[in-house]
Design an enzyme around this catalytic site. Structure first.
Site, mmCIF file in Angstrom:
data_model
loop_
_atom_site.group_PDB
_atom_site.id
_atom_site.type_symbol
_atom_site.label_atom_id
_atom_site.label_comp_id
_atom_site.label_asym_id
_atom_site.label_seq_id
_atom_site.Cartn_x
_atom_site.Cartn_y
_atom_site.Cartn_z
ATOM 1 N N SER A 42 0.829 -1.196 0.000
ATOM 2 C CA SER A 42 0.000 0.000 0.000
ATOM 3 C C SER A 42 0.875 1.261 0.000
ATOM 4 O O SER A 42 1.817 1.368 -0.768
ATOM 5 C CB SER A 42 -0.942 -0.039 1.207
ATOM 6 O OG SER A 42 -1.894 0.986 1.162
ATOM 7 N N ASP A 196 -5.268 -3.298 -3.039
ATOM 8 C CA ASP A 196 -4.276 -2.925 -2.033
ATOM 9 C C ASP A 196 -3.747 -4.175 -1.321
ATOM 10 O O ASP A 196 -4.500 -4.957 -0.760
ATOM 11 C CB ASP A 196 -4.959 -1.994 -1.028
ATOM 12 C CG ASP A 196 -3.985 -1.304 -0.099
ATOM 13 O OD1 ASP A 196 -3.169 -2.002 0.514
ATOM 14 O OD2 ASP A 196 -4.070 -0.075 0.015
#
Length: 274
Positions: A42, A196
């Site tokens: 992320s 993500d």
């Protein structure tokens, strides 16, 4: 102090990841960090790239300026009604200039974690479903290493970011790593829809996992698997930044400053000040 660290892990956390930069800045040359392997998920993927490429201060400045210009997290002119995706990509592209990308391509092994939803389920439905499991896992287990999303079929894709830099795809990879629908559209990476990576593991260790490891977090967890091999460091209190608030530049600065203060305190606790 960290001369024997072989692996450095940057956890996810969106804008909270500016704590990483502040903490490493606060450590300064006392850390003597020279890891052989780096990994991130992320926003931590961007933290890692900025650190390897020597662009941490540039990233802080550019993101802060972007947030000063942007005054809302909603934009009806955009397809997904938010300005996040465009802002993030513009900052990443500007921060990771040719010199930084070259340094990354020639630097330590660097791995970015993505998550892959099942092919038979729509990407947005997957994001909602696995997002719920992610939140539930965090609430129940309070650890950066999640179990529920993986058990429910969320797959993992570990990408060689150093090779992506050599292939001219690093910016695309960093942006794909921070995909949180509906704020970001769901992209593909080499034919796979990706989300993500922090939905699967907030602090993914490198696949070639061995040696002394330093894990930098952005949130506070009750259950950290501290071992003789792995050292987890987390903020001393909740950071100022919200994960996806792109409208308040002061949160970037305050989160960075907290990272610096936490580093000084961490050093003091170990008699390393001065």
């Amino acid at each position: 102090m960290f001369s024997d660290i072989e692996q450095l892990v940057f956890s996810g956390g969106g804008i909270r990841c500016f704590w990483h930069g502040g903490f490493l800045s606060g450590l300064g040359d006392k850390a003597a960090l020279a890891p052989q392997r780096v990994s991130g998920a992320s926003g931590g993927a961007l933290s890692a790239a900025a650190w390897i490429g020597g662009r941490e201060q540039d990233l802080k400045m550019l993101m802060s300026e972007a947030f000063r210009i942007n005054d809302a997290n909603y934009d009806r002119r955009r397809s997904n009604f938010t300005p996040h995706q465009e802002i993030y990509r513009a900052v990443v592209e500007t921060t990771l200039d040719d010199a930084a990308i070259e340094a990354i391509a020639e630097g330590p092994e660097y791995e970015v974690s993505l998550s892959c939803p099942p092919k038979h389920v729509s990407a947005r439905m997957s994001a909602v479903f696995y997002g719920i499991l992610y939140k539930l896992d965090q609430a129940i287990r309070s650890t950066p290493h999640l179990i529920l999303p993986r058990r429910a079929g969320l797959g993992e894709l570990c990408v060689d970011a150093r090779q992506a830099a050599r292939d001219g795809k690093l910016v695309d990879l960093i942006c794909a790593a921070a995909t949180i629908p509906p704020v970001f559209d769901v992209p593909e990476w080499e034919g796979d829809r990706v989300l993500d990576g922090g939905m699967l593991d907030k602090a993914p260790l490198p696949q070639d996992d061995h040696g002394k490891t330093l894990v930098l977090l952005t949130s506070i967890y009750d259950n950290l698997p501290q071992t003789d091999r792995c050292t987890y460091i987390q903020p001393t209190r909740e950071v100022a930044a919200d994960k996806i608030d792109f409208s308040d530049a002061s949160k970037v600065t305050r989160t960075w400053e907290q990272g610096e203060a936490d580093a000084r305190q961490w050093l003091a606790d170990r008699g390393q000040c001065g």
